[in-house]
Design a protein around this motif. Structure first.
Motif, PDB file in Angstrom:
ATOM      1  N   ASP A  33       0.855  22.198  43.529  1.00 16.53           N
ATOM      2  CA  ASP A  33       1.732  21.709  44.766  1.00 16.53           C
ATOM      3  C   ASP A  33       2.566  20.536  44.230  1.00 16.53           C
ATOM      4  N   LEU A  34       2.492  19.679  43.211  1.00 15.01           N
ATOM      5  CA  LEU A  34       3.744  18.618  43.331  1.00 15.01           C
ATOM      6  C   LEU A  34       4.878  18.694  41.904  1.00 15.01           C
ATOM      7  N   VAL A  35       4.145  20.240  41.285  1.00  8.84           N
ATOM      8  CA  VAL A  35       5.257  20.619  40.273  1.00  8.84           C
ATOM      9  C   VAL A  35       5.693  22.433  40.313  1.00  8.84           C
ATOM     10  N   GLY A  36       4.455  22.818  41.439  1.00  9.71           N
ATOM     11  CA  GLY A  36       5.003  24.276  41.399  1.00  9.71           C
ATOM     12  C   GLY A  36       4.311  25.445  40.056  1.00  9.71           C
ATOM     13  N   ILE A  37       3.625  24.740  39.106  1.00  9.75           N
ATOM     14  CA  ILE A  37       2.817  24.934  37.814  1.00  9.75           C
ATOM     15  C   ILE A  37       2.086  24.739  38.056  1.00  9.75           C
ATOM     16  N   TYR A  38       0.764  25.039  37.507  1.00 10.05           N
ATOM     17  CA  TYR A  38      -0.676  25.153  36.720  1.00 10.05           C
ATOM     18  C   TYR A  38      -0.043  24.322  35.698  1.00 10.05           C
ATOM     19  N   LEU A  39      -0.285  22.903  35.375  1.00 13.92           N
ATOM     20  CA  LEU A  39      -0.181  22.541  34.152  1.00 13.92           C
ATOM     21  C   LEU A  39      -1.250  22.186  33.307  1.00 13.92           C
ATOM     22  N   SER A  40      -2.704  21.580  33.594  1.00 16.95           N
ATOM     23  CA  SER A  40      -4.033  21.788  32.692  1.00 16.95           C
ATOM     24  C   SER A  40      -4.383  23.085  31.983  1.00 16.95           C
ATOM     25  N   ALA A  41      -4.164  23.785  32.547  1.00 21.59           N
ATOM     26  CA  ALA A  41      -5.967  24.484  32.986  1.00 21.59           C
ATOM     27  C   ALA A  41      -5.379  25.742  34.164  1.00 21.59           C
ATOM     28  N   HIS A  42      -5.088  26.554  34.311  1.00 23.31           N
ATOM     29  CA  HIS A  42      -5.297  27.275  35.416  1.00 23.31           C
ATOM     30  C   HIS A  42      -6.623  27.403  36.120  1.00 23.31           C
ATOM     31  N   PRO A  43      -7.460  27.925  37.643  1.00 19.49           N
ATOM     32  CA  PRO A  43      -7.854  28.104  38.254  1.00 19.49           C
ATOM     33  C   PRO A  43      -9.872  29.137  37.787  1.00 19.49           C
ATOM     34  N   LEU A  44      -8.612  30.127  37.179  1.00 17.58           N
ATOM     35  CA  LEU A  44      -9.594  31.326  36.666  1.00 17.58           C
ATOM     36  C   LEU A  44      -9.514  30.997  35.458  1.00 17.58           C
ATOM     37  N   ASP A  45      -9.567  30.215  34.709  1.00 11.86           N
ATOM     38  CA  ASP A  45      -9.837  29.996  32.908  1.00 11.86           C
ATOM     39  C   ASP A  45     -11.491  30.486  33.061  1.00 11.86           C
ATOM     40  N   GLU A  46     -12.407  30.165  33.846  1.00 10.76           N
ATOM     41  CA  GLU A  46     -13.278  30.354  33.095  1.00 10.76           C
ATOM     42  C   GLU A  46     -14.238  31.599  33.702  1.00 10.76           C
ATOM     43  N   PHE A  47     -13.422  32.246  34.825  1.00 13.56           N
ATOM     44  CA  PHE A  47     -13.297  33.142  34.783  1.00 13.56           C
ATOM     45  C   PHE A  47     -12.595  34.355  33.867  1.00 13.56           C
ATOM     46  N   ALA A  48     -11.613  34.415  33.514  1.00 13.16           N
ATOM     47  CA  ALA A  48     -10.910  35.059  32.463  1.00 13.16           C
ATOM     48  C   ALA A  48     -11.826  36.025  31.578  1.00 13.16           C
ATOM     49  N   ILE A  49     -13.220  36.374  30.968  1.00 12.83           N
ATOM     50  CA  ILE A  49     -13.602  37.141  30.942  1.00 12.83           C
ATOM     51  C   ILE A  49     -13.832  38.860  31.729  1.00 12.83           C
ATOM     52  N   VAL A  50     -14.394  37.945  32.493  1.00 14.70           N
ATOM     53  CA  VAL A  50     -14.826  38.819  33.883  1.00 14.70           C
ATOM     54  C   VAL A  50     -14.009  39.419  34.154  1.00 14.70           C
ATOM     55  N   LEU A  51     -12.518  38.512  34.154  1.00 11.43           N
ATOM     56  CA  LEU A  51     -10.750  39.610  35.122  1.00 11.43           C
ATOM     57  C   LEU A  51     -10.799  40.137  33.776  1.00 11.43           C
ATOM     58  N   GLU A  52     -10.658  40.056  32.649  1.00 10.41           N
ATOM     59  CA  GLU A  52     -10.373  41.363  32.102  1.00 10.41           C
ATOM     60  C   GLU A  52     -10.923  42.366  31.700  1.00 10.41           C
ATOM     61  N   HIS A  53     -12.623  42.139  31.365  1.00 12.41           N
ATOM     62  CA  HIS A  53     -13.441  43.135  31.520  1.00 12.41           C
ATOM     63  C   HIS A  53     -13.517  43.858  32.553  1.00 12.41           C
ATOM     64  N   VAL A  54     -13.922  43.282  33.790  1.00  8.82           N
ATOM     65  CA  VAL A  54     -13.857  44.305  34.729  1.00  8.82           C
ATOM     66  C   VAL A  54     -12.897  45.349  35.914  1.00  8.82           C
ATOM     67  N   CYS A  55     -12.236  44.016  36.049  1.00  7.75           N
ATOM     68  CA  CYS A  55     -11.010  44.364  36.903  1.00  7.75           C
ATOM     69  C   CYS A  55     -10.144  45.729  36.317  1.00  7.75           C
ATOM     70  N   ASN A  56      -9.552  46.345  36.658  1.00  3.99           N
ATOM     71  CA  ASN A  56      -8.704  47.485  36.768  1.00  3.99           C
ATOM     72  C   ASN A  56      -7.313  47.338  37.175  1.00  3.99           C
ATOM     73  N   THR A  57      -7.662  46.528  37.796  1.00  4.29           N
ATOM     74  CA  THR A  57      -6.095  46.010  38.561  1.00  4.29           C
ATOM     75  C   THR A  57      -5.597  44.470  38.992  1.00  4.29           C
ATOM     76  N   HIS A  58      -4.067  43.885  38.985  1.00  3.52           N
ATOM     77  CA  HIS A  58      -3.926  42.839  39.246  1.00  3.52           C
ATOM     78  C   HIS A  58      -3.394  43.135  39.886  1.00  3.52           C
ATOM     79  N   VAL A  59      -3.040  41.654  40.868  1.00  2.00           N
ATOM     80  CA  VAL A  59      -2.719  41.313  42.090  1.00  2.00           C
ATOM     81  C   VAL A  59      -0.717  42.000  42.083  1.00  2.00           C
ATOM     82  N   ALA A  60      -0.250  41.276  40.454  1.00  5.48           N
ATOM     83  CA  ALA A  60       1.545  42.497  39.798  1.00  5.48           C
ATOM     84  C   ALA A  60       1.659  43.894  40.902  1.00  5.48           C
TER      85      ALA A  60
END
Length: 114
Positions: A33-60
């Motif tokens: 909210d303050l800077v416009g980007i996440y600086l120290s981490a991303h809220p999804l970091d703890e789910f990165a492995i699941v997102l990479e191996h289970v998901c077949n589509t990304h928002v983009a």
């Protein structure tokens, strides 16, 4: 101009004591909210492995409707906003803002109940 008697002293703000620390998600949301980007981490970091191996589509990828036609879509992310409304015809709808590592988008859902 660069010193002498016209020196202005700027005090360092004091950090309040006894104030509870923000949890990780709140800290990250305030960074964004303050800077416009996440600086120290991303809220999804703890789910990165699941997102990479289970998901077949990304928002983009959701903009390319032709490439998605006929495919089963499995995706994950974080919902960053929800809005309900009633159309001019009196039909309920909802708008969900979702983001993942590739970006964010708003999705319209019609015929919502509740």
């Amino acid at each position: 101009m660069f010193g002498g008697d016209n020196v202005i002293e700027i005090s360092t703000p004091e950090i309040p004591q006894g104030v509870p620390r923000w949890n990780d998600l709140e800290r990250l949301n305030r960074e964004r909210d303050l800077v416009g980007i996440y600086l120290s981490a991303h809220p999804l970091d703890e789910f990165a492995i699941v997102l990479e191996h289970v998901c077949n589509t990304h928002v983009a990828e959701l903009d390319d409707k032709a490439a998605l036609a006929g495919r089963e879509i499995v995706m994950g992310g974080i919902v960053t906003g929800v809005r309900r409304g009633i159309s001019k015809n009196g039909n309920p709808y909802g708008i969900v803002k979702m983001e993942d590592y590739s970006g964010s988008a708003r999705y319209l859902f019609g015929g919502m109940i509740g």
